[in-house]
Each structure stands twice: as C-alpha cells, then as structure tokens.
Design a protein around this motif. Structure first.
Motif, short mmCIF file in Angstrom:
data_model
loop_
_atom_site.label_atom_id
_atom_site.label_comp_id
_atom_site.label_asym_id
_atom_site.label_seq_id
_atom_site.Cartn_x
_atom_site.Cartn_y
_atom_site.Cartn_z
N UNK A 140 -0.97 6.25 -15.61
CA UNK A 140 0.23 5.57 -15.37
C UNK A 140 0.38 5.27 -13.84
N UNK A 141 -0.14 6.13 -13.00
CA UNK A 141 -0.03 5.86 -11.43
C UNK A 141 -0.69 4.66 -11.18
N UNK A 142 -2.02 4.35 -11.83
CA UNK A 142 -2.85 3.25 -11.60
C UNK A 142 -2.23 2.21 -12.25
N UNK A 143 -1.86 2.06 -13.56
CA UNK A 143 -1.31 1.00 -14.19
C UNK A 143 -0.12 0.53 -13.49
N UNK A 144 0.78 1.25 -13.05
CA UNK A 144 1.88 0.64 -12.40
C UNK A 144 1.49 -0.15 -11.20
N UNK A 145 0.37 0.36 -10.39
CA UNK A 145 -0.01 -0.40 -9.37
C UNK A 145 -0.82 -1.83 -9.68
N UNK B 123 0.94 -1.25 0.27
CA UNK B 123 0.12 -0.11 -0.03
C UNK B 123 1.04 1.25 0.13
N UNK B 124 2.28 1.20 0.36
CA UNK B 124 2.98 2.24 0.25
C UNK B 124 3.68 2.50 -0.99
N UNK B 125 3.65 3.68 -1.41
CA UNK B 125 4.18 3.96 -2.68
C UNK B 125 4.90 5.29 -2.88
N UNK B 126 5.96 5.42 -3.17
CA UNK B 126 7.02 6.74 -2.87
C UNK B 126 6.46 7.79 -4.02
N UNK B 127 5.77 7.18 -5.20
CA UNK B 127 5.22 8.07 -6.15
C UNK B 127 4.11 8.98 -5.64
N UNK B 128 3.79 8.51 -4.70
CA UNK B 128 2.60 9.50 -4.04
C UNK B 128 3.09 10.69 -3.29
N UNK C 127 -4.60 9.09 -4.80
CA UNK C 127 -3.65 8.26 -4.31
C UNK C 127 -4.15 7.03 -3.48
N UNK C 128 -5.48 6.79 -3.49
CA UNK C 128 -5.97 5.51 -2.57
C UNK C 128 -5.65 4.36 -3.43
N UNK C 129 -5.23 3.28 -2.69
CA UNK C 129 -4.99 2.14 -3.20
C UNK C 129 -6.23 1.25 -3.99
N UNK C 130 -6.32 0.91 -5.08
CA UNK C 130 -7.29 0.51 -5.94
C UNK C 130 -7.78 -1.00 -5.39
N UNK C 131 -7.97 -1.02 -4.00
CA UNK C 131 -8.44 -2.34 -3.46
C UNK C 131 -9.54 -1.60 -2.81
N UNK C 132 -9.73 -0.41 -2.47
CA UNK C 132 -10.93 0.16 -1.91
C UNK C 132 -11.92 0.65 -2.83
N UNK C 133 -13.09 0.75 -2.56
CA UNK C 133 -14.35 0.91 -3.23
C UNK C 133 -14.13 1.78 -4.34
#
Ligand code: NAD
Ligand code: DAU
Length: 371
Positions: free
Chosen positions: A350-355, A40-45, A211-217
């Motif tokens: 790009x942020x989303x695709x990387x994750x 869940x941690x991402x330095x890109x944030x 910047x919310x991790x795409x596991x949340x709704x």
C-alpha cells in the motif's frame, strides 16, 4: 526537555529512521522534524511516532531563512541534524538548479539561522551542535583494479582491491548532486572555522532498507520485479556501490551525535561492495523466492540501457576511524539486510502503490523512455 533537536528531511528515507530512533530512544529530547514534503517526503514514513509527546512536525522549506530563524527561537533549538536534501543523481542531471537551491542555499540558510540564534544566547555555542549528513559521492570515483579475467571468480571486494575513500580523500564530485553536497560540506566546515560553530560532518555510502523512494535502485527494482516490468541497468552493470542497512546508518548518527568530536569528519560504510549486476541478481532471486516464484525466473527482466552521464565507477568507504574511535560497526550481514528489505517492500504494497500512482508514472516515463 533535555535537548531540543531539529532533524531536517525527517520525512524522507534516512531521516525517518533517524527521527524514529531519537523519538523512541530519548523521551526527554524534543525532536522537531522540519521537512518541506517534496516528492520524496512522506509523513506515512513517520506514522508510528506522530503521536509521541516528544515529537513535533513542521512543514517548512529550509531555504526560508526567516522561518528557520523563527523555528530556532520558538523551539529554543540546541542541535540540528541536517538531512534535508535533493538526493537523486538522475534528477540532478536533469534539474541541477533545484539541487543548488536546496542543498547549498538551504544548508547556508540553516547555518546562518543557527549562528544568529546561538550567538544571541549568553552561553553562545556551548552545548550546541550542527551535524551535517553528507555522502561518499563528494569524494568522486574510485578505479576498478581488477586483473583481467578474474571478474567472475572472486568477490567484488577482492576484485576491486584496497583503495577506499578515507576522511582526508580530496573532494572530486562529478554530478550536480555530489557537487551540491560537496559545496554544502564546505559551508558547514567554514562556519566552524570562521565563527567557531560546533559542527560535524559524516559521509556515508549507499543506504538500503524500508521507506526508500522507488527511484533508487533497490526499491525501484523490487517494485518492477513484482510487476514484471523491465529492470533498466545502466551501462553494463559494472559499477560498484558499498551498501549499508539504513538502521545502521541511523545508529551511527546517534553515536556520532553524542560522542563524536566537534569539527571532525567521520566516514560511515559497511565494507560491503557489490557490482550493480550482482546485487540485481540477488534482488531478483530474493523477490522471486518470497513471491513463491521460481528463483531466477525474472532474470530476463534485466534490460541494459544507456549509461548514466558521468556515472561514477566505484564508491568504497573506509569506516575504520569510526570503528576505532567510537566503536561503531554495522550490525547486519548483507544477506539478512536484503532479505528484510525485500520482505518489507512486499509486505507494504500500500505504501508503494500510493507513491507510484499519479505523478510517479510521469517521472518514470521521462526518466526511461529515451534510454
Ligand atoms: P530523501 O530524498 O529520501 O529525503 C530527503 C528529504 O528532504 C525529504 O523528506 C524531502 O521532503 C526533504 N527536503 C527536500 N528539500 C527540502 C527543503 N528545501 N526543505 C525541507 N525539506 C526538504 O533522501 P535520503 O536518501 O533520505 O537522504 C538524506 C540525506 O542523506 C541527504 O542529505 C543525502 O545527501 C544523504 N545521504 C543519502 C544516502 C543514501 O544512500 N540515500 C547516502 C549518504 C548520504
Ligand atoms: O553513495 C551514496 C549515495 O547513494 C547517496 O548520496 C545518494 O543520495 C543516493 O541516491 C545513492 O546514489 P547512487 O546514484 O549510488 O544510487 P542509485 O540507487 O540511484 O543507483 C545505484 C547504482 O545503480 C548506480 O550505479 C546507478 C545504478 N542504477 C540506478 C538506477 C536508479 C541503475 O543501473 N539503474 C537504475 O534504474
């Protein structure tokens, strides 16, 4: 530097907004972001603050007590804003041990490191603060008080009545996640009551925003709609959540950090309740419109799946104490917040695709294949 502040979990969703706010607003504070960089941690944030002179990043596990003691001494830390946690309810149902480890033992390790360091100083606890970020989920679940037959006619707030979580509501957590957060809250208060450590706890409702991790709704569904993948709605989509724009949470944290009364608890929420199915329709319409599709075109992606185990029916925060005592109010109307949020995810593919490449696929499959 006027202050040396550790912000734990600063590379996560809410933490990154808090770090950004503090680094930019307080150039005379040194902000030390301490994060293990889990999935869940991402330095890109934090890319936009990484070169600031008052910012430092330390990759560290808060459960590592010796390291926490060393960081306290090395940076002469006077305050901790503690956000690091395992934060996803569904993961806690599959793997409760990780939640007990980080959320309970990790918090305890930080508390003890702060205690040992601060008690070694001549001024001891003067000018020190341990600020713990918690959740409304510790209070359990509220009832729906809907008169039969009125569900579709009035807004969620009217439907579900005036029963809210207040600061004195008895703790009644139901998921391993909320049980671990409740336990950590108790430890924080115990350090105040037993050792006199200056502590503060805030309990916030559901956050949404960039910047919310795409596991949340919300980010999960935005991404699925974009790729025309099914939208797994738990149960009948009748559960209610109280949504707050993440930057408003960060502003509240800033205010409470500076002006909150030690040993107090403050609830933070937006008086913005939505039934899941209703918010999902708003998201679909917004994504469709911003992608130039016909609004509502993707409604048929809604797929009702097996409910979350122990799924809390309704959360609703009464944040009037924060408003009355410190003057905080949410700055954004929900319509504006959700529009900004959807736009941000669509603009930051790009942020989303990387994750969502690699490991994420496996997670996604394991979560949804048996539902
Ligand atoms: P998140 O999962 O997005 O981020 C958590 C961060 O903590 C990540 O950067 C992760 O790497 C870090 N972390 C995890 N374990 C760690 C460890 N052992 N050592 C060091 N770092 C570690 O979480 P979030 O949604 O930003 O939530 C932040 C905090 O706010 C949590 O304490 C959560 O309980 C609380 N909260 C969240 C919400 C919400 O809606 N997201 C609402 C109320 C309260
Ligand atoms: O209330 C504050 C809490 O909000 C925080 O403490 C947690 O860290 C944060 O994750 C959030 O918890 P929720 O469980 O409410 O958030 P989530 O986004 O997982 O789910 C929101 C609602 O949507 C919930 O009722 C479950 C439902 N849901 C969720 C997902 C991921 C679905 O119907 N389908 C899904 O795929």
């Amino acid at each position: 530097m006027k202050r040396n502040i550790i912000i734990t979990g600063g590379a996560g969703f809410i933490g990154s907004h808090v770090v950004r706010l503090f680094v930019n607003k307080y150039p005379d504070y040194r902000i030390i972001c301490v994060d293990k960089l889990t999935y869940a941690g991402n330095l890109a944030n934090l890319a936009d603050v990484e070169d600031k002179p008052n910012y430092a990043f330390v990759k560290a596990d808060i459960c590592d007590y010796d390291l926490m003691c060393r960081l306290m001494r090395e940076y002469e830390v006077d305050s901790i804003i503690h956000l690091a946690a395992e934060s996803h309810v569904d993961r806690s149902i599959k793997d409760p041990f990780t939640f007990a480890r980080t959320n309970v033992m990790g918090t305890l390790s930080l508390l003890q490191a702060a205690k040992v360091y601060w008690e070694s100083l001549p001024e001891k606890y003067e000018g020190k603060l341990f600020y713990h970020i918690s959740t409304d989920e510790v209070y359990g679940a509220l009832e729906l008080t809907c008169p039969e037959g009125r569900k579709d006619e009035v807004s969620a707030h009217e439907v579900y009545g005036d029963e809210f979580f207040v600061e004195t509501t008895k703790y009644n957590p139901h998921s391993p996640y909320s049980a671990s957060k409740a336990s950590s809250d108790h430890f924080v208060r115990a350090y105040h009551d037993t050792y006199g450590m200056p502590t503060l706890v805030t309990n916030c409702s559901n956050n949404y925003g960039p910047y919310q991790f795409p596991e949340k709704l919300i980010p999960l569904f935005i991404n699925n709609i974009r790729h025309r993948k099914p939208l797994p709605v738990y149960g009948k989509g009748e559960n209610v959540r109280d949504w707050l724009f993440v930057e408003d949470h960060a502003r509240a944290i800033d205010l409470i950090f500076h002006r909150g009364n030690v040993a107090e608890t403050y609830n933070i929420g937006g008086f913005n309740e939505w039934k899941n199915i209703d918010i999902i329709k708003v998201i679909i319409n917004t994504v469709d419109r911003l992608l130039g599709r016909k609004e509502g075109e993707d409604l048929d992606l809604i797929t009702f799946v097996t409910d979350r185990a122990g799924h809390d029916l309704r959360y609703a925060i009464d944040s009037r104490k924060l408003k009355n005592e410190l003057g905080w109010e949410p700055s954004l109307q929900f319509e504006e917040g959700i529009e900004r949020t959807v736009r941000w995810y669509l603009d930051n593919q790009e942020w989303m695709d990387r994750i969502t490449s690699g490991e994420y696929e496996k997670y996604y499959e394991s979560m949804y294949k048996n539902r």
